[in-house]
Design a protein around this motif. Structure first.
Motif, short mmCIF file in Angstrom:
data_model
loop_
_atom_site.label_atom_id
_atom_site.label_comp_id
_atom_site.label_asym_id
_atom_site.label_seq_id
_atom_site.Cartn_x
_atom_site.Cartn_y
_atom_site.Cartn_z
N GLU A 105 4.34 6.21 -5.55
CA GLU A 105 3.57 5.74 -6.92
C GLU A 105 2.80 6.76 -7.69
O GLU A 105 3.10 7.54 -8.45
N GLY A 106 1.60 7.05 -7.16
CA GLY A 106 0.07 7.37 -7.57
C GLY A 106 1.13 9.29 -7.04
O GLY A 106 0.82 9.71 -7.65
N SER A 107 2.19 9.64 -5.81
CA SER A 107 1.86 10.55 -5.48
C SER A 107 3.16 11.13 -7.03
O SER A 107 3.26 12.56 -6.97
N MET A 108 4.40 10.35 -6.99
CA MET A 108 5.17 10.12 -8.44
C MET A 108 4.84 11.16 -8.95
O MET A 108 5.07 11.81 -10.19
N ARG A 109 3.45 10.04 -9.50
CA ARG A 109 2.80 10.06 -10.77
C ARG A 109 2.05 11.61 -11.41
O ARG A 109 2.44 12.58 -12.42
N PHE A 110 1.79 12.21 -10.33
CA PHE A 110 0.90 13.70 -10.08
C PHE A 110 1.91 14.59 -10.57
O PHE A 110 2.15 15.41 -10.82
N ARG A 111 2.66 14.26 -9.04
CA ARG A 111 3.62 14.86 -9.73
C ARG A 111 4.77 15.45 -11.18
O ARG A 111 4.72 16.20 -11.00
N GLU A 112 4.93 14.18 -11.37
CA GLU A 112 5.01 14.60 -12.63
C GLU A 112 3.85 15.26 -14.28
O GLU A 112 4.72 15.70 -14.56
N ASP A 113 3.12 14.81 -13.20
CA ASP A 113 1.93 15.56 -14.33
C ASP A 113 2.27 17.46 -14.00
O ASP A 113 1.68 18.19 -15.12
N VAL A 114 1.71 17.50 -12.56
CA VAL A 114 1.92 19.00 -12.63
C VAL A 114 3.67 19.33 -12.98
O VAL A 114 3.68 20.62 -13.06
N ALA A 115 4.73 18.79 -13.05
CA ALA A 115 5.60 19.46 -13.65
C ALA A 115 5.48 19.80 -15.09
O ALA A 115 6.15 20.58 -15.96
N ASP A 116 5.07 18.21 -15.84
CA ASP A 116 4.68 18.74 -17.43
C ASP A 116 3.64 19.90 -17.73
O ASP A 116 3.76 20.97 -17.98
N LEU A 117 2.95 20.17 -17.07
CA LEU A 117 1.79 21.25 -16.71
C LEU A 117 2.74 22.75 -16.17
O LEU A 117 2.70 23.88 -17.00
N LEU A 118 3.82 23.28 -15.58
CA LEU A 118 4.00 24.17 -15.14
C LEU A 118 5.90 24.02 -16.13
O LEU A 118 6.80 25.04 -16.03
N ASP A 119 6.45 23.36 -17.19
CA ASP A 119 6.83 22.83 -18.12
C ASP A 119 8.12 22.75 -17.04
O ASP A 119 9.17 24.35 -17.89
N ALA A 120 8.35 22.30 -15.72
CA ALA A 120 9.57 22.86 -14.94
C ALA A 120 10.44 21.01 -15.20
O ALA A 120 9.23 20.11 -15.55
N PRO A 121 11.34 21.25 -14.34
CA PRO A 121 12.27 19.35 -14.46
C PRO A 121 11.48 18.95 -13.40
O PRO A 121 10.48 17.50 -14.12
N VAL A 122 11.25 19.55 -11.97
CA VAL A 122 10.05 18.72 -11.19
C VAL A 122 9.35 19.65 -10.60
O VAL A 122 9.35 20.78 -10.17
N ALA A 123 8.04 19.13 -9.97
CA ALA A 123 7.98 19.88 -9.25
C ALA A 123 8.52 20.62 -8.27
O ALA A 123 9.05 19.67 -7.30
N PRO A 124 7.71 21.69 -7.27
CA PRO A 124 8.72 22.04 -5.34
C PRO A 124 8.00 21.23 -5.05
O PRO A 124 6.82 20.77 -4.88
N PRO A 125 8.90 20.62 -4.14
CA PRO A 125 8.71 20.05 -2.98
C PRO A 125 8.08 19.93 -1.37
O PRO A 125 6.82 19.39 -1.04
N GLU A 126 8.26 21.59 -1.07
CA GLU A 126 7.83 21.64 -0.38
C GLU A 126 5.76 22.61 -0.96
O GLU A 126 5.56 22.65 -1.56
N PRO A 127 4.59 21.58 0.16
CA PRO A 127 3.92 22.38 0.13
C PRO A 127 3.27 23.71 -0.18
O PRO A 127 2.24 23.75 -1.70
N ASP B 246 0.43 -1.55 -0.08
CA ASP B 246 0.00 0.14 -0.23
C ASP B 246 1.19 1.96 0.14
O ASP B 246 0.78 2.26 -0.40
N GLN B 247 2.02 1.74 0.71
CA GLN B 247 2.95 2.23 0.74
C GLN B 247 3.26 3.18 -0.41
O GLN B 247 3.99 3.95 -0.91
N ARG B 248 3.97 1.72 -1.59
CA ARG B 248 4.14 1.79 -2.42
C ARG B 248 3.48 2.24 -3.81
O ARG B 248 4.11 3.04 -4.02
N ASP B 249 2.47 1.71 -3.38
CA ASP B 249 1.09 2.31 -3.90
C ASP B 249 1.18 3.92 -4.13
O ASP B 249 0.33 4.47 -5.23
#
Length: 368
Positions: A112-134, A106-109
């Motif tokens: 993975e869900g969190s990382m996929r979402f962060r990748e989608d946000v990074a694509d939206l922002l046209d940035a290498p990675v999304a900011p880590p701080e909430p 469950d922790q791995r799922d």
């Protein structure tokens, strides 16, 4: 940037305070006020009420103690309530937080869900990675939404009718604006840009763990704007250029990402608050137990405390103080629950659902 000066009739306001029917003063007390002050207020009321009632009682408390044991009876009830209440609340909190103790799969799922979402946000922002701080994460999303809204306006400016539609939205009547698809899209994009920029500004420099981060995020009315973007895109499909329709779709995608991001930050904040609540209730329970136990052991004799202060019996003041201190764990609980429940009620749905009664279904122009 377009600025309409407020939502149209039947449309909810952007900020959470303006969307609700609750008075701003009451909402400020429920959400923004220091939780220590919110917890202290009912304790002061209880203390003063006991003193006033004791003064109004024709039979002085000292006389009642000589003939019976009201203080001991009261203290025993408070002692039982403290132990039972604190234990129950802490147990419930631990059950809520038990999701953190799930199995490895469950922790791995979740990871993975969190990382996929962060990748989608990074694509939206046209940035290498999304900011880590909430707070920075939400701020970047809000700025991305504002940027997509400006892109919609840019496509309208590039249209051959941009100048004409601009005159209609500025100098024409409201009816002309409502009947002009380009003007309606321009107005909508301006509202989104203004709202997103205001939220991004409030999130700048905020530290997670304070309510300020969640409070700012709650003022981006993304669900209503998703509905508006989809409606404008579908209803005026034949009246808008391909570039504008694409920009509207991209703006809607950005708004859809903000929804789960805000819900995730809200969930993290609730867990953070529940942990703090458990710890604070333990801290408050210690003096509460000392006060109630002390009252049982030492206040059974009316001669233990003598004299008066400002015309009020010191025994009565002591009993009022014991009652207030004994109720402090429940005041702490009430202060935390008031904020959490208010936020939860105002964010029950995710997506374009309008649950507020002040925005009635017959006010929503969803067919045209």
């Amino acid at each position: 940037m377009s600025n309409t000066g407020g939502p149209s009739a039947g449309e909810p306001d952007d900020t959470m305070r303006e969307r609700g029917t609750t008075s701003r003063a009451k909402l400020r007390a429920l959400l923004d006020a220091d939780r220590r002050a919110v917890a202290a207020a009912p304790l002061v009321v209880v203390f003063c009420s006991v003193v006033v009632l004791g003064q109004l009682d024709p039979t002085p408390l000292r006389v009642a103690v000589e003939s019976s044991d009201p203080i001991e009876t009261l203290a025993q009830g408070l002692l039982t309530a403290i132990i039972t209440g604190v234990t129950l609340v802490v147990t419930i909190n631990q059950l809520v937080l038990s999701r953190e103790l799930g199995p490895l799969g469950d922790q791995r799922d979740r990871m993975e869900g969190s990382m996929r979402f962060r990748e989608d946000v990074a694509d939206l922002l046209d940035a290498p990675v999304a900011p880590p701080e909430p707070s920075a994460f939400l701020r970047a999303l809000a700025e991305g939404i504002a940027s997509r809204a400006r892109a919609v306006e840019d496509t309208l400016d590039a249209d051959g009718d941009a100048g004409e539609s601009g005159e209609t939205s500025t100098d024409g009547d409201a009816d002309d604006t409502d009947s002009d698809p380009v003007a309606r899209v321009r107005e909508f994009a301006g509202e989104v840009e203004s709202n997103a920029e205001a939220v991004a500004e409030r999130l700048e420099g905020r530290q997670f763990g304070t309510f300020a981060v969640l409070s700012a995020a709650l003022d981006l009315n993304y669900s209503w704007k998703i509905y508006q973007a989809a409606r404008l895109r579908r209803v005026h499909d034949a009246d808008l250029s391909a570039e504008t329709k694409t920009a509207l779709s991209e703006l809607r995608d950005a708004l859809e990402l903000f929804g789960p991001a805000r819900e995730h930050v809200k969930t993290l904040y609730f867990r953070w608050e529940l942990v703090d609540l458990s710890r604070t209730m333990f801290y408050a329970a210690v003096p509460a137990l000392v006060a109630s136990i002390g009252a049982i052991l030492f206040l059974d004799d009316p001669t233990t405390i003598t004299g008066a202060t400002l015309g009020v019996s010191n025994l009565l003041l002591t009993v009022a103080f014991v009652v207030a201190v004994s109720l402090s764990p429940f005041a702490v609980l009430a202060a935390a629950v008031l904020r959490i429940s208010t936020v939860a009620k105002r964010t029950l749905s995710i997506g374009p659902f309008v649950l507020r009664s002040e925005t009635r279904e017959d006010d929503l122009d969803w067919e045209s």
